[in-house]
Design an enzyme around this catalytic site. Structure first.
Site, PDB file in Angstrom:
ATOM      1  N   GLU A 170     -31.438   9.749  29.172  1.00 53.14           N
ATOM      2  CA  GLU A 170     -32.759  10.360  29.067  1.00 53.14           C
ATOM      3  C   GLU A 170     -33.222  10.449  27.611  1.00 53.14           C
ATOM      4  OE1 GLU A 170     -30.579  12.703  32.388  1.00 53.14           O
ATOM      5  OE2 GLU A 170     -30.087  11.413  30.675  1.00 53.14           O
ATOM      6  N   CYS A 202     -29.979  17.486  28.796  1.00 55.94           N
ATOM      7  CA  CYS A 202     -31.103  16.562  28.984  1.00 55.94           C
ATOM      8  C   CYS A 202     -32.257  17.211  29.737  1.00 55.94           C
ATOM      9  CB  CYS A 202     -30.628  15.310  29.730  1.00 55.94           C
ATOM     10  SG  CYS A 202     -29.504  14.291  28.749  1.00 55.94           S
ATOM     11  N   GLU A 222       1.158   1.623  38.044  1.00 57.59           N
ATOM     12  CA  GLU A 222       1.925   0.388  38.134  1.00 57.59           C
ATOM     13  C   GLU A 222       3.427   0.652  38.168  1.00 57.59           C
ATOM     14  OE1 GLU A 222       1.156  -2.967  35.769  1.00 57.59           O
ATOM     15  OE2 GLU A 222      -1.001  -2.966  36.099  1.00 57.59           O
ATOM     16  N   LEU A 231       8.179   5.938  42.022  1.00 57.75           N
ATOM     17  CA  LEU A 231       6.984   6.644  41.550  1.00 57.75           C
ATOM     18  C   LEU A 231       5.832   6.482  42.537  1.00 57.75           C
ATOM     19  CD1 LEU A 231       5.897   8.341  39.207  1.00 57.75           C
ATOM     20  CD2 LEU A 231       5.062   6.237  38.163  1.00 57.75           C
ATOM     21  N   ALA A 262      13.736  -9.737  43.465  1.00 54.24           N
ATOM     22  CA  ALA A 262      14.841 -10.291  44.254  1.00 54.24           C
ATOM     23  C   ALA A 262      16.060  -9.372  44.165  1.00 54.24           C
ATOM     24  CB  ALA A 262      15.184 -11.685  43.750  1.00 54.24           C
ATOM     25  N   TRP A 312       7.933 -14.762  37.966  1.00 58.19           N
ATOM     26  CA  TRP A 312       6.722 -14.069  38.412  1.00 58.19           C
ATOM     27  C   TRP A 312       6.597 -14.250  39.917  1.00 58.19           C
ATOM     28  CZ3 TRP A 312       4.570 -10.881  35.139  1.00 58.19           C
ATOM     29  CH2 TRP A 312       4.655 -11.121  33.764  1.00 58.19           C
TER      30      TRP A 312
END
Length: 379
Positions: free
Chosen positions: A94, A126, A308, A313, A204, A211
């Site tokens: 604004e 604002c 990640e 976790l 594995a 990867w």
């Protein structure tokens, strides 16, 4: 015709005086002119609000503050000012629009994608700025869910400004989907990302994991990471994988603003670990309580946490109901053994399973990306 009606243009009927006299004599007869003018006014409101929402997309992501756009429109329909929020600590949308309009702001209608704020933080409220600038009418889309900043509409009304809110609210909220949920919950929005084989293995039996998914999937991860405030792992992942937890390009070079790296747990991380590098800031949070970590992050202005960590976790966050979104990259690969995607959830029977809604499914190179959310969750 008052100032707020002027945006609708001239009266649609040439015989308006005669029509008005007729309606005065028969007050129960609907006023087609008023109805038509209202429809035109709402149509104009939609056009200008959509412009404000489009401007909000220019605001940075991530940021502790919402993405907001504003448009100032004169009574004759001329746009005299536009603006959007450029990030925490900078003038709000604004204010940007008011500065662009200058003295032309008096008497305008202000269109804002989010209800004008009503509090003083790094910048002033604002709502007060709009009223002091002489704005005649304010139309906002999404009501502000933040109790600290809400109430701008009431402040404007008290100052004699005509206010309308809620039009295109869903469209505006979509721009701030993550921020809105974080504010409502009082904690960061949590996205759990996991890459796995088709049979749900993240490594594995010998612990090799690089990867599992393709380069295309890894590039997609970095694209999504870039929209988050923080990347969170446990000490187990930090010690086992020695991750960088940064946003990088296909050549491994750092790109753009780096999220805060967060490590949850009590085990010490060696000084030689990549998490101690100068590539990004790292916060070490002791203990094993996800809610405690999220509370600390929320106070620090983190609105979107990208989880990640490993199976343990992830299970802790899921058990506590602290996962808002799951991004799964599935590789067309089978291992039959190895690390599972998620650890023990304390579920002993199928009736207690955590059910998920599939939000999106997209091929990414040879892999598939699934986006899911807890079943039946409302934003």
């Amino acid at each position: 015709m008052n100032r707020s009606d002027a945006v609708d243009g001239p009266a649609p009927y040439a015989d308006e005086p005669a029509a008005a006299a007729s309606r005065a004599a028969a007050p129960d007869v609907p006023d087609p002119t008023a109805s038509y003018a209202t429809e035109r006014r709402v149509a104009a409101d939609r056009v200008h609000l959509r412009r404000a929402i489009a401007l909000a997309l220019h605001s940075p992501l991530p940021d502790p503050n919402p993405r907001v756009g504003a448009v100032l429109v004169a009574p004759d329909g001329t746009v005299v000012g536009e603006g959007w929020h450029h990030g925490a600590g900078t003038p709000h949308a604004e204010i940007e629009a008011l500065r662009a309009a200058g003295h032309a702001a008096r008497g305008v209608t202000a269109y804002v994608s989010l209800e004008p704020c009503n509090h003083t933080g790094r910048t002033g409220p604002c709502a007060v700025a709009l009223a002091e600038a002489g704005v005649a009418r304010v139309v906002f889309a999404q009501p502000d869910p933040n109790p600290t900043a809400a109430g701008g509409g009431d402040t404007l009304r008290a100052a004699g400004v005509e206010v309308s809110g809620g039009l295109l609210a869903d469209e505006a909220e979509a721009v701030n989907r993550v921020w809105t949920r974080a504010v409502r919950l009082g904690r960061p929005y949590v996205t759990w990302k996991v890459a796995a084989t088709l049979d749900g293995r993240t490594a594995a039996a010998d612990a090799t994991s690089q990867w599992i998914t393709s380069a295309a999937a890894r590039a997609d991860v970095h694209r999504l990471r870039a929209a988050c405030d923080a990347i969170l792992v446990g000490t187990g992942t930090a010690l086992a994988d020695d991750p960088r937890l940064t946003v990088r390009d296909v050549d491994g070079r750092l790109t753009g603003r780096q999220p805060l790296r967060v490590v949850l747990g009590d085990r010490p991380v060696p000084a030689t670990a990549q998490l101690h590098s100068a590539e990004a800031e790292t916060l070490f949070v002791p203990g094993h309580r996800p809610a405690t970590a999220l509370s600390q992050l929320h106070r620090a202005g983190i609105r979107h946490a990208w989880l990640e960590g490993g199976a343990t976790l992830a299970a802790a966050f899921l058990r506590d109901g602290l996962v808002d979104e799951i991004v799964v990259y599935l590789a067309p690969t089978l291992l039959g053994a190895g690390r599972p995607m998620v650890g023990d959830l304390g579920i002993g029977t199928l009736a207690d399973a955590i059910h998920l809604d599939l939000v999106d499914i997209t091929p990414v190179g040879p892999d598939v990306r699934l986006i899911l959310a807890p079943a039946g969750r409302k934003e």
